[in-house]
Design a protein around this motif. Structure first.
Motif, mmCIF file in Angstrom:
data_model
loop_
_atom_site.group_PDB
_atom_site.id
_atom_site.type_symbol
_atom_site.label_atom_id
_atom_site.label_comp_id
_atom_site.label_asym_id
_atom_site.label_seq_id
_atom_site.Cartn_x
_atom_site.Cartn_y
_atom_site.Cartn_z
ATOM 1 N N TYR A 81 -0.366 -0.957 -24.555
ATOM 2 C CA TYR A 81 0.829 -1.538 -25.160
ATOM 3 C C TYR A 81 0.829 -1.175 -26.629
ATOM 4 O O TYR A 81 -0.198 -0.828 -27.207
ATOM 5 C CB TYR A 81 0.923 -3.048 -24.944
ATOM 6 N N ARG A 82 2.001 -1.229 -27.207
ATOM 7 C CA ARG A 82 2.139 -0.883 -28.616
ATOM 8 C C ARG A 82 2.795 -2.036 -29.362
ATOM 9 O O ARG A 82 3.578 -2.783 -28.800
ATOM 10 C CB ARG A 82 2.946 0.397 -28.791
ATOM 11 N N ASP A 83 2.422 -2.134 -30.606
ATOM 12 C CA ASP A 83 3.135 -3.032 -31.489
ATOM 13 C C ASP A 83 3.192 -2.381 -32.868
ATOM 14 O O ASP A 83 2.518 -1.395 -33.135
ATOM 15 C CB ASP A 83 2.530 -4.437 -31.525
ATOM 16 N N ILE A 84 4.013 -2.938 -33.732
ATOM 17 C CA ILE A 84 4.204 -2.344 -35.049
ATOM 18 C C ILE A 84 2.998 -2.649 -35.921
ATOM 19 O O ILE A 84 2.490 -3.772 -35.935
ATOM 20 C CB ILE A 84 5.513 -2.862 -35.689
ATOM 21 N N ASN A 85 2.535 -1.652 -36.635
ATOM 22 C CA ASN A 85 1.427 -1.798 -37.572
ATOM 23 C C ASN A 85 1.892 -2.680 -38.734
ATOM 24 O O ASN A 85 2.848 -2.342 -39.430
ATOM 25 C CB ASN A 85 1.001 -0.407 -38.063
ATOM 26 N N ALA A 86 1.225 -3.800 -38.927
ATOM 27 C CA ALA A 86 1.638 -4.746 -39.969
ATOM 28 C C ALA A 86 1.543 -4.146 -41.367
ATOM 29 O O ALA A 86 2.345 -4.473 -42.246
ATOM 30 C CB ALA A 86 0.788 -6.012 -39.884
ATOM 31 N N SER A 87 0.598 -3.244 -41.589
ATOM 32 C CA SER A 87 0.430 -2.660 -42.924
ATOM 33 C C SER A 87 1.375 -1.489 -43.179
ATOM 34 O O SER A 87 1.593 -1.102 -44.322
ATOM 35 C CB SER A 87 -1.018 -2.231 -43.155
ATOM 36 N N ASP A 88 1.920 -0.886 -42.117
ATOM 37 C CA ASP A 88 2.868 0.215 -42.264
ATOM 38 C C ASP A 88 3.841 0.149 -41.096
ATOM 39 O O ASP A 88 3.560 0.628 -40.010
ATOM 40 C CB ASP A 88 2.146 1.562 -42.291
ATOM 41 N N LYS A 89 4.981 -0.444 -41.329
ATOM 42 C CA LYS A 89 5.941 -0.719 -40.259
ATOM 43 C C LYS A 89 6.557 0.539 -39.653
ATOM 44 O O LYS A 89 7.288 0.467 -38.683
ATOM 45 C CB LYS A 89 7.022 -1.668 -40.764
ATOM 46 N N ARG A 90 6.256 1.710 -40.198
ATOM 47 C CA ARG A 90 6.746 2.967 -39.620
ATOM 48 C C ARG A 90 5.860 3.437 -38.477
ATOM 49 O O ARG A 90 6.207 4.350 -37.745
ATOM 50 C CB ARG A 90 6.799 4.061 -40.687
ATOM 51 N N GLN A 91 4.681 2.833 -38.318
ATOM 52 C CA GLN A 91 3.724 3.279 -37.317
ATOM 53 C C GLN A 91 3.498 2.203 -36.261
ATOM 54 O O GLN A 91 3.630 1.014 -36.530
ATOM 55 C CB GLN A 91 2.387 3.606 -37.985
ATOM 56 N N TYR A 92 3.127 2.675 -35.069
ATOM 57 C CA TYR A 92 2.770 1.777 -33.979
ATOM 58 C C TYR A 92 1.259 1.775 -33.815
ATOM 59 O O TYR A 92 0.593 2.771 -34.052
ATOM 60 C CB TYR A 92 3.405 2.236 -32.657
ATOM 61 N N ARG A 93 0.745 0.667 -33.353
ATOM 62 C CA ARG A 93 -0.664 0.542 -32.988
ATOM 63 C C ARG A 93 -0.730 0.462 -31.473
ATOM 64 O O ARG A 93 0.171 -0.088 -30.839
ATOM 65 C CB ARG A 93 -1.277 -0.720 -33.597
#
Length: 153
Positions: A81-93
């Motif tokens: 699953y993916r979610d938005i990287n809290a430190s860089d909202k342009r990237q997914y984790r």
């Protein structure tokens, strides 16, 4: 160079590729996907953070496009699953789901059993020699040709 030998070598390489492709599971996960999920899971465990797609591509030595396709496939299967990287909202984790963790463990166990059978059959010395040859093949295939391109890129 002997063209017959060249063709035989190419056939053996394709046969080897086909044999390794059969290490995929009944759940429809390829060997590459298992490796990716293993890396995603181990990265999560080490740093208590999830893995970014760019980091996965760098680790697997594949393009961002290939990583994106693989992760989308794994997500559709319910393994990541993916979610938005809290430190860089342009990237997914990316992180493994419980089902992804279970499939990864099953495949790792199956692959480990297969590798142990191969090592027992050929012995450690022959396996180490084979691994050296694979390194040599990879090195040759990644050398630039006269056009500046490599066979693998």
């Amino acid at each position: 160079m002997d063209q017959v030998l060249s063709k035989k070598l190419l056939c053996k390489i394709f046969k080897f590729k086909k044999a390794t492709a059969q290490l995929s599971s009944s759940s429809g996960v390829s060997l590459n996907e298992v490796l990716a999920m293993t890396i995603v899971d181990s990265q999560s465990e080490k740093s208590e953070k999830s893995l970014l797609a760019v980091q996965l591509g760098e680790t697997l030595c594949i393009t961002n496009s290939a990583v994106s396709q693989m992760l989308t496939s794994l997500e559709k299967k319910g393994f990541v699953y993916r979610d938005i990287n809290a430190s860089d909202k342009r990237q997914y984790r990316f992180m493994l789901t419980n089902e992804g963790r279970q499939v990864t463990q099953q495949m790792e166990d199956e692959i480990d059993r297969t590798m142990r059978r191969i090592i027992l059959r050929f012995g450690e010395d022959r396996i180490l020699g084979f691994m050296d040859m694979l390194d040599d093949f990879s090195e040759i295939l990644t050398l630039p040709n006269k056009n500046g391109n490599t066979v693998l890129k």
